[in-house]
Design a protein around this motif. Structure first.
Motif, PDB file in Angstrom:
ATOM      1  N   UNK A   3      22.715  48.977  33.730  1.00 50.36           N
ATOM      2  CA  UNK A   3      22.875  47.565  33.417  1.00 50.36           C
ATOM      3  C   UNK A   3      23.649  46.906  34.552  1.00 50.36           C
ATOM      4  N   UNK A   4      23.633  45.565  34.568  1.00 49.93           N
ATOM      5  CA  UNK A   4      24.174  44.821  35.684  1.00 49.93           C
ATOM      6  C   UNK A   4      25.292  43.897  35.223  1.00 49.93           C
ATOM      7  N   UNK A   5      26.271  43.694  36.114  1.00 54.87           N
ATOM      8  CA  UNK A   5      27.402  42.835  35.810  1.00 54.87           C
ATOM      9  C   UNK A   5      27.823  42.113  37.089  1.00 54.87           C
ATOM     10  N   UNK A   6      28.031  40.793  37.000  1.00 58.31           N
ATOM     11  CA  UNK A   6      28.544  40.030  38.134  1.00 58.31           C
ATOM     12  C   UNK A   6      30.068  40.154  38.149  1.00 58.31           C
ATOM     13  N   UNK A   7      30.605  40.667  39.238  1.00 59.36           N
ATOM     14  CA  UNK A   7      32.033  40.942  39.371  1.00 59.36           C
ATOM     15  C   UNK A   7      32.643  39.926  40.337  1.00 59.36           C
ATOM     16  N   UNK A   8      33.615  39.158  39.838  1.00 56.83           N
ATOM     17  CA  UNK A   8      34.312  38.180  40.673  1.00 56.83           C
ATOM     18  C   UNK A   8      35.787  38.555  40.677  1.00 56.83           C
ATOM     19  N   UNK A   9      36.296  38.944  41.841  1.00 58.76           N
ATOM     20  CA  UNK A   9      37.661  39.435  41.892  1.00 58.76           C
ATOM     21  C   UNK A   9      38.307  39.128  43.243  1.00 58.76           C
ATOM     22  N   UNK A  10      39.633  39.225  43.259  1.00 56.58           N
ATOM     23  CA  UNK A  10      40.394  39.055  44.496  1.00 56.58           C
ATOM     24  C   UNK A  10      41.433  40.168  44.571  1.00 56.58           C
ATOM     25  N   UNK A  11      41.708  40.602  45.804  1.00 59.79           N
ATOM     26  CA  UNK A  11      42.647  41.694  46.010  1.00 59.79           C
ATOM     27  C   UNK A  11      43.840  41.214  46.829  1.00 59.79           C
ATOM     28  N   UNK A  12      45.021  41.788  46.533  1.00 59.55           N
ATOM     29  CA  UNK A  12      46.260  41.353  47.179  1.00 59.55           C
ATOM     30  C   UNK A  12      47.086  42.565  47.593  1.00 59.55           C
ATOM     31  N   UNK A  13      47.814  42.391  48.672  1.00 53.24           N
ATOM     32  CA  UNK A  13      48.707  43.437  49.143  1.00 53.24           C
ATOM     33  C   UNK A  13      49.901  43.572  48.198  1.00 53.24           C
ATOM     34  N   UNK A  14      50.384  44.811  48.039  1.00 52.99           N
ATOM     35  CA  UNK A  14      51.552  45.044  47.190  1.00 52.99           C
ATOM     36  C   UNK A  14      52.273  46.282  47.698  1.00 52.99           C
ATOM     37  N   UNK A  15      53.425  46.536  47.136  1.00 53.72           N
ATOM     38  CA  UNK A  15      54.183  47.746  47.432  1.00 53.72           C
ATOM     39  C   UNK A  15      54.573  48.394  46.110  1.00 53.72           C
ATOM     40  N   UNK A  16      55.138  49.571  46.199  1.00 55.52           N
ATOM     41  CA  UNK A  16      55.565  50.243  44.974  1.00 55.52           C
ATOM     42  C   UNK A  16      56.599  49.412  44.217  1.00 55.52           C
ATOM     43  N   UNK A  17      57.336  48.581  44.955  1.00 54.82           N
ATOM     44  CA  UNK A  17      58.383  47.781  44.320  1.00 54.82           C
ATOM     45  C   UNK A  17      57.876  46.440  43.822  1.00 54.82           C
ATOM     46  N   UNK A  18      56.600  46.104  44.092  1.00 50.06           N
ATOM     47  CA  UNK A  18      56.067  44.809  43.691  1.00 50.06           C
ATOM     48  C   UNK A  18      56.002  44.691  42.178  1.00 50.06           C
ATOM     49  N   UNK A  19      56.443  43.571  41.679  1.00 46.30           N
ATOM     50  CA  UNK A  19      56.352  43.281  40.249  1.00 46.30           C
ATOM     51  C   UNK A  19      55.556  41.995  40.074  1.00 46.30           C
ATOM     52  N   UNK A  20      54.722  41.980  39.057  1.00 49.31           N
ATOM     53  CA  UNK A  20      53.945  40.769  38.799  1.00 49.31           C
ATOM     54  C   UNK A  20      54.870  39.635  38.385  1.00 49.31           C
TER      55      UNK A  20
END
Length: 505
Positions: A3-20
């Protein structure tokens, strides 16, 4: 079953210490739900020379998480991919193997990278509780499985839009992330980053050299059309809109380039390839021509008042269309699965790897390309003049169809020369496209009338009224006559678009 799915996403740099940051403050978000931590284990597959990665495709077998299985991803635009999924199995599913066949050919697909990720996921929901996006923090460990044994690790943040979500919502998420100091990733995908960081450190790939000679320009055009055929193969197999048409056009452009620029590319080499391209275009036409005809007849029928639709017209048209399209669809896929098509792709690769250039290929492009364009333009002029001299009827229809083919060739010749000849070539392409459109609509009307007559005969033999079919036939006759009246003016404008020799240097 895939089956097929349209994927819309963005990627960001982070570190082990990064918190959302606090994502509940993103516009439109009512709640942030923590979905917890999951362990993902994915093995990515490619040919030894990384043909899939070269075209930004990814093929993986993943376990863990909620979507374990085989995933094949095709790039659509920046941050947008189509993901084709198949159930988890030990070997590559045949339906996915077919979608990469134009790229891998007979080469083996082997494991190249293993990615193990610890994924911490948060779901953003709106006022109605519907999901808006998922934000994950991924701690990734990558291990090279082929072409080396290096490993690397990094942490990244991924924002994936919910199904049918508004892409603008990711802009709001990004603003919040940037405010917290998070920046977009330089790598388009995890695989791309893993390959870059674990592979041999060679010279970075540069842009294609700028064309200088006539041969450079022609080869650049041939290379682009060859790439289009390869890229459109999986789209045709997936029945994506307009894919058959676009693939067929690429084959015609290639064949036209070989014929128009035979003073640059040795015809003794390109001639047999052109014949194979003619074969492929004809095979693709089985499906494409039926698609065009179906749409034309449905549009005509939809434009009639109900009082003029007598009998089971729509049902008969639907049955007729389904019967012809189902057969043509199977035929197209069988052609793409055949050895003849695969051999053609290999032949084109070999031609581009060792192009059969003639001495004229080394000349500056201006005079050489403009001379070839003018020659095709003159051929078109002769065919239009001949067709207009004939009385209305089948012979004139055939002559106008030949003129249509000449218009395509002249247009494609100007397209190939456009980077070298500039604005005059662009203007010529535009006006020749108009000529092609008029002649194309005329030919479509000829084909439609043949189909309408056959449908009328079927209706009559079944005891159904044939009035509506006759009415549509008359409309198509008037359309053809209108296009013939329109042709002189359109052709006069195209004739005024002169291509002069571009200055050399």
């Amino acid at each position: 079953m895939a089956d097929s799915k349209r994927e819309i996403e963005r990627k960001y740099e982070a570190t082990d210490a990064t918190r959302l940051p606090d994502l509940s403050r993103v516009a439109g978000v009512s709640a942030v739900e923590h979905l917890g931590l999951s362990e993902l284990d994915a093995v990515y597959y490619d040919t030894e020379d990384l043909r899939l990665a070269a075209d930004s495709l990814t093929l993986r077998r993943r376990t863990g998480g909620g979507d374990a299985g085989w995933h094949l991803k095709f790039p659509v635009a920046t941050g947008i991919r189509d993901e084709i999924r198949a159930p988890l199995s030990d070997t590559l599913p045949p339906e996915l193997a077919a979608l990469i066949r134009s790229r891998v050919r007979d080469a083996a697909v082997v494991p190249v990278v293993r990615l193990r990720s610890a994924r911490d996921v948060h779901r953003l929901t709106g006022p109605d509780g519907a999901p808006l996006a998922e934000i994950s923090v991924d701690a990734v460990r990558a291990e090279r499985l082929h072409g080396g044994s290096a490993s690397t690790a990094w942490t990244e943040i991924e924002a994936e839009l919910a199904d049918d979500g508004d892409p603008a919502f990711l802009d709001a998420v990004e603003r919040r992330l940037r405010k917290a100091g998070v920046r977009p990733s330089a790598a388009p995908s995890k695989l791309a980053r893993a390959l870059a960081e674990t592979g041999p450190k060679g010279k970075p790939g540069g842009k294609r050299p700028r064309p200088h000679t006539a041969g450079d320009h022609v080869l650049a055009y041939v290379r682009d059309q060859n790439a289009a055929i390869v890229a459109l193969d999986p789209a045709v197999r997936r029945s994506l809109p307009d894919s058959v048409h676009r693939m067929r056009v690429a084959t015609r452009r290639l064949r036209s380039a070989f014929r128009t620029y035979r003073g640059i590319l040795d015809r003794s080499v390109t001639g047999p390839v052109a014949e194979e391209l003619r074969w492929l275009a004809a095979e693709l036409g089985v499906d494409r021509d039926q698609e065009v005809l179906d749409e034309r007849l449905r549009t005509r029928l939809d434009g009639l008042p109900r009082t003029l639709v007598l009998g089971p017209v729509r049902g008969r048209l639907r049955i007729w269309s389904v019967a012809r399209r189902s057969g043509s669809r199977r035929h197209t896929v069988a052609v793409l699965d055949g050895s003849r098509y695969l051999e053609l792709l290999g032949t084109l690769d070999a031609l581009l790897a060792d192009p059969p250039l003639l001495p004229a290929a080394a000349a500056p492009p201006g005079k050489v390309l403009s001379r070839a364009v003018h020659k095709d333009h003159r051929r078109l002029a002769r065919r239009i003049a001949h067709a207009r001299e004939l009385p209305p009827g089948p012979e004139r229809d055939v002559a106008l169809h030949k003129a249509r083919k000449a218009a395509k060739r002249a247009r494609y010749a100007a397209e190939a020369a456009r980077p070298a000849l500039g604005k005059p070539a662009r203007k010529s392409v535009k006006r020749l496209k108009a000529v092609q459109g008029v002649l194309g609509d005329h030919q479509d009307s000829v084909v439609a009338r043949e189909a309408l007559r056959a449908l009328a005969v079927q209706a009559h033999l079944a005891g159904e009224p044939s009035f509506t079919w006759g009415l549509l036939y008359g409309q198509e006759e008037e359309t053809a006559a209108a296009r013939e009246r329109e042709l002189p003016g359109v052709w006069a404008r195209a004739s005024r678009a002169k291509i002069r020799t571009a200055p050399e240097g």
